[in-house]
Design an enzyme around this catalytic site. Structure first.
Site, PDB file in Angstrom:
ATOM      1  CG  ASN A 167      -1.059 -13.188  -7.766  1.00 13.08           C
ATOM      2  OD1 ASN A 167      -1.169 -11.980  -7.927  1.00 13.08           O
ATOM      3  ND2 ASN A 167       0.098 -13.803  -7.803  1.00 13.08           N
ATOM      4  NE  ARG A 191       0.990 -11.664  -5.092  1.00 14.28           N
ATOM      5  CZ  ARG A 191       1.394 -12.875  -4.746  1.00 14.28           C
ATOM      6  NH1 ARG A 191       0.668 -13.629  -3.970  1.00 14.28           N
ATOM      7  NH2 ARG A 191       2.542 -13.344  -5.190  1.00 14.28           N
TER       8      ARG A 191
END
Length: 94
Positions: free
Chosen positions: A41, A23
């Site tokens: 996620n 990320r």
């Protein structure tokens, strides 16, 4: 001045993509591009990228993520969606 047409992509990355900085890397790869949206996620182990901007910037972001994380990604699925109003930044969602 002509407004640039916004496009939106929802991308699901499968593989060894959680717990490795995926990320944060996606946000880093978006620097300098005119993109908004988020990366997060998913409970099933995937990473979801929901991003919009001009087509050339979206293509470049997906290329950068793919190049930088290619060893961790086993599968990528991309869906086109209608752009959303009032998106102002590209960030990590938890």
């Amino acid at each position: 001045m002509k407004a640039t047409k916004q496009m939106r992509k929802v991308v699901r990355y499968r593989g060894d993509v959680q717990g490795i900085g995926f990320r944060a890397n996606a946000i880093h790869q978006g620097r300098g591009l005119n993109v908004t949206g988020f990366v997060r996620n998913e409970p099933d182990g995937d990473v979801l990228l929901d991003v919009q901007g001009p087509e050339k910037d979206l293509r470049e972001l997906l290329r950068r993520i793919g190049d930088s994380m290619e060893r961790k990604i086993n599968e990528t699925s991309i869906a086109d969606r209608d752009p959303l109003p009032d998106r102002e930044k590209f960030s990590i969602r938890y």
